[in-house]
Design a protein around this motif. Structure first.
Motif, PDB file in Angstrom:
ATOM      1  N   ASP A 126       0.805  -1.073  -0.074  1.00 53.65           N
ATOM      2  CA  ASP A 126      -0.083   0.095   0.153  1.00 53.65           C
ATOM      3  C   ASP A 126       0.852   1.204  -0.050  1.00 53.65           C
ATOM      4  OD1 ASP A 126      -2.024   1.771   0.386  1.00 53.65           O
ATOM      5  OD2 ASP A 126      -2.412   1.091   2.330  1.00 53.65           O
ATOM      6  N   LEU A 127       0.877   2.019  -0.938  1.00 50.70           N
ATOM      7  CA  LEU A 127       1.595   3.254  -1.135  1.00 50.70           C
ATOM      8  C   LEU A 127       1.227   4.300  -0.137  1.00 50.70           C
ATOM      9  CD1 LEU A 127       1.595   4.227  -4.760  1.00 50.70           C
ATOM     10  CD2 LEU A 127       3.592   3.528  -3.371  1.00 50.70           C
ATOM     11  N   ILE A 146       1.580  11.726  -2.905  1.00 51.26           N
ATOM     12  CA  ILE A 146       0.419  12.404  -2.911  1.00 51.26           C
ATOM     13  C   ILE A 146      -0.733  11.705  -2.855  1.00 51.26           C
ATOM     14  CG2 ILE A 146      -0.977  14.327  -2.932  1.00 51.26           C
ATOM     15  CD1 ILE A 146       1.907  14.928  -1.814  1.00 51.26           C
ATOM     16  N   GLN A 147      -1.922  11.598  -2.248  1.00 50.77           N
ATOM     17  CA  GLN A 147      -3.080  10.767  -2.546  1.00 50.77           C
ATOM     18  C   GLN A 147      -4.175  11.854  -2.851  1.00 50.77           C
ATOM     19  OE1 GLN A 147      -4.597   7.979  -0.044  1.00 50.77           O
ATOM     20  NE2 GLN A 147      -6.003   7.107  -1.440  1.00 50.77           N
ATOM     21  N   GLU A 148      -4.888  11.794  -3.880  1.00 51.86           N
ATOM     22  CA  GLU A 148      -6.034  12.632  -4.398  1.00 51.86           C
ATOM     23  C   GLU A 148      -7.147  11.594  -4.511  1.00 51.86           C
ATOM     24  OE1 GLU A 148      -5.394  15.612  -7.077  1.00 51.86           O
ATOM     25  OE2 GLU A 148      -4.145  16.754  -5.929  1.00 51.86           O
ATOM     26  N   GLN A 149      -8.123  11.582  -3.941  1.00 47.85           N
ATOM     27  CA  GLN A 149      -9.138  10.719  -3.956  1.00 47.85           C
ATOM     28  C   GLN A 149      -8.649   9.124  -4.044  1.00 47.85           C
ATOM     29  OE1 GLN A 149     -11.520  12.044  -7.545  1.00 47.85           O
ATOM     30  NE2 GLN A 149     -12.062  13.991  -6.627  1.00 47.85           N
ATOM     31  N   ALA A 151      -6.530   8.044  -6.312  1.00 54.20           N
ATOM     32  CA  ALA A 151      -5.236   8.128  -7.110  1.00 54.20           C
ATOM     33  C   ALA A 151      -3.921   8.477  -6.282  1.00 54.20           C
ATOM     34  CB  ALA A 151      -5.242   8.787  -8.323  1.00 54.20           C
ATOM     35  N   TYR A 152      -2.929   7.981  -6.563  1.00 53.23           N
ATOM     36  CA  TYR A 152      -1.797   8.387  -6.110  1.00 53.23           C
ATOM     37  C   TYR A 152      -0.657   9.245  -7.042  1.00 53.23           C
ATOM     38  CZ  TYR A 152      -2.524   5.400  -2.071  1.00 53.23           C
ATOM     39  OH  TYR A 152      -2.913   4.806  -0.996  1.00 53.23           O
ATOM     40  N   TYR A 153      -0.001  10.082  -6.675  1.00 48.33           N
ATOM     41  CA  TYR A 153       0.876  10.860  -7.491  1.00 48.33           C
ATOM     42  C   TYR A 153       2.076  10.892  -6.846  1.00 48.33           C
ATOM     43  CZ  TYR A 153      -3.555  12.305  -9.743  1.00 48.33           C
ATOM     44  OH  TYR A 153      -4.666  12.599 -10.364  1.00 48.33           O
ATOM     45  N   LEU A 154       3.025  11.049  -7.594  1.00 48.01           N
ATOM     46  CA  LEU A 154       4.657  11.138  -7.302  1.00 48.01           C
ATOM     47  C   LEU A 154       4.852  12.822  -7.351  1.00 48.01           C
ATOM     48  CD1 LEU A 154       7.147   9.962  -6.028  1.00 48.01           C
ATOM     49  CD2 LEU A 154       7.921   9.648  -8.609  1.00 48.01           C
ATOM     50  N   LYS A 158       9.437  20.865  -7.128  1.00 47.79           N
ATOM     51  CA  LYS A 158       8.842  22.051  -7.949  1.00 47.79           C
ATOM     52  C   LYS A 158       7.338  21.926  -8.019  1.00 47.79           C
ATOM     53  CE  LYS A 158      12.299  20.957 -10.986  1.00 47.79           C
ATOM     54  NZ  LYS A 158      12.567  20.632 -12.316  1.00 47.79           N
ATOM     55  N   GLY A 159       6.869  20.939  -7.363  1.00 47.80           N
ATOM     56  CA  GLY A 159       5.440  20.886  -7.251  1.00 47.80           C
ATOM     57  C   GLY A 159       4.825  20.136  -8.647  1.00 47.80           C
ATOM     58  N   ASN A 160       5.618  19.462  -9.468  1.00 47.86           N
ATOM     59  CA  ASN A 160       5.065  18.727 -10.566  1.00 47.86           C
ATOM     60  C   ASN A 160       4.732  17.368  -9.992  1.00 47.86           C
ATOM     61  OD1 ASN A 160       6.264  20.509 -12.479  1.00 47.86           O
ATOM     62  ND2 ASN A 160       8.539  19.795 -12.250  1.00 47.86           N
ATOM     63  N   ARG A 161       3.590  16.909 -10.489  1.00 46.07           N
ATOM     64  CA  ARG A 161       2.919  15.847 -10.104  1.00 46.07           C
ATOM     65  C   ARG A 161       3.084  14.786 -11.419  1.00 46.07           C
ATOM     66  NH1 ARG A 161      -1.814  17.154  -5.980  1.00 46.07           N
ATOM     67  NH2 ARG A 161      -0.473  18.013  -4.395  1.00 46.07           N
ATOM     68  N   VAL A 162       3.111  13.429 -11.211  1.00 40.85           N
ATOM     69  CA  VAL A 162       2.928  12.490 -12.216  1.00 40.85           C
ATOM     70  C   VAL A 162       2.148  11.397 -11.462  1.00 40.85           C
ATOM     71  CG1 VAL A 162       4.167  10.738 -13.576  1.00 40.85           C
ATOM     72  CG2 VAL A 162       5.167  13.153 -13.096  1.00 40.85           C
ATOM     73  N   LEU A 163       0.954  10.644 -12.233  1.00 41.01           N
ATOM     74  CA  LEU A 163       0.160   9.843 -11.560  1.00 41.01           C
ATOM     75  C   LEU A 163       0.931   8.171 -11.718  1.00 41.01           C
ATOM     76  CD1 LEU A 163      -2.780   8.689 -11.197  1.00 41.01           C
ATOM     77  CD2 LEU A 163      -3.018   8.289 -13.598  1.00 41.01           C
TER      78      LEU A 163
END
Length: 184
Positions: A126-127, A146-149, A151-154, A158-163
Motif C-alpha cells: 500500500d503506497l 500524494i493521494q487525491e481521491q 489516485a496516487y501521485y509522485l 517544484k510541485g510537478n506531479r505524475v500519476l
C-alpha cells in the motif's frame, strides 16, 4: 610375481585416486551448478529482470542498462522503489529534450533515472505508508507521494506531479511502479 603384485596394487591405487578426483570434480561441478541455479533464480526475481522483461518500460530499460544501473537493480538487496516512466511517457517528451537525454556525455539520463529511484526501509503493498514523507531519490532530490481521491501521485520539490499507475511489479529487491509521464 611380487613385482606384478606391486604393479597391480600401484595401478589399482592410481585408478582409485582418479576415480576419487573425478567424483570430487562431479561434486564440485554439482555445487557450482546449484550455485549458478540459485544465482539465476535470484536474478529472475530481481528488479533488473522485471525491468528488462516488461515491454511497457522498454525505453527506460534501455536507458537504465546504458547508464550503468544494472548492478543496482540486479544485485542491490534494496528495498527500492522504481517509479518507471512507461514507453508512452517517453513518447510525450519533445524530440530535442529526448535527444539531449540520450547523450551519455552530459549525464542527464543517469540523473533523470536517479530521480525515479528511492531506497526505502521497507516495502509495502500500500503506497499510503509513504504518504507525505520526504523520500530521497538516488540523485538526492526530494519526492513525495500524494493521494487525491483514489489516485496516487509522485510529486517533486517544484510541485510537478505524475500519476502513479495501479498494479506495481513486485520483485524481491523492490517494487516497480508505472508512471504516465517522466518527472523532470
Amino acid at each position: 610375481m611380487f613385482p606384478s603384485l606391486k604393479m597391480s596394487f600401484l595401478l589399482g591405487f592410481v585408478f582409485l585416486m582418479l576415480s576419487c578426483a573425478q567424483s570430487g570434480q562431479r561434486v564440485e561441478q554439482s555445487e557450482q551448478t546449484d550455485q549458478n541455479k540459485a544465482e539465476q533464480e535470484k536474478m529472475r526475481r530481481s528488479m533488473l529482470f522485471g525491468l528488462i522483461a516488461d515491454s511497457r518500460i522498454e525505453t527506460l530499460s534501455a536507458f537504465a542498462v546504458a547508464n550503468d544501473y544494472s548492478d543496482l537493480f540486479g544485485k542491490d538487496s534494496g528495498p527500492l522503489l522504481l517509479f518507471a516512466p512507461t514507453n508512452e511517457a517517453f513518447e510525450k517528451v519533445d524530440s530535442v529534450t529526448l535527444r539531449s537525454w540520450r547523450d551519455q556525455k552530459n549525464g542527464m539520463m543517469k540523473r533523470l533515472i536517479g530521480n525515479h529511484i528511492v531506497k526505502v526501509d521497507q516495502l509495502s503493498d500500500d503506497l499510503s505508508i509513504y504518504l507525505d514523507q520526504n523520500l530521497t531519490a538516488l540523485n538526492g532530490s526530494t519526492l513525495k507521494i500524494i493521494q487525491e481521491q483514489q489516485a496516487y501521485y509522485l510529486e517533486d520539490v517544484k510541485g510537478n506531479r505524475v500519476l502513479i499507475g495501479p498494479n506495481p511489479l513486485r520483485m524481491d529487491n523492490g517494487d516497480i511502479y508505472y508512471l504516465d509521464e517522466v518527472l523532470y
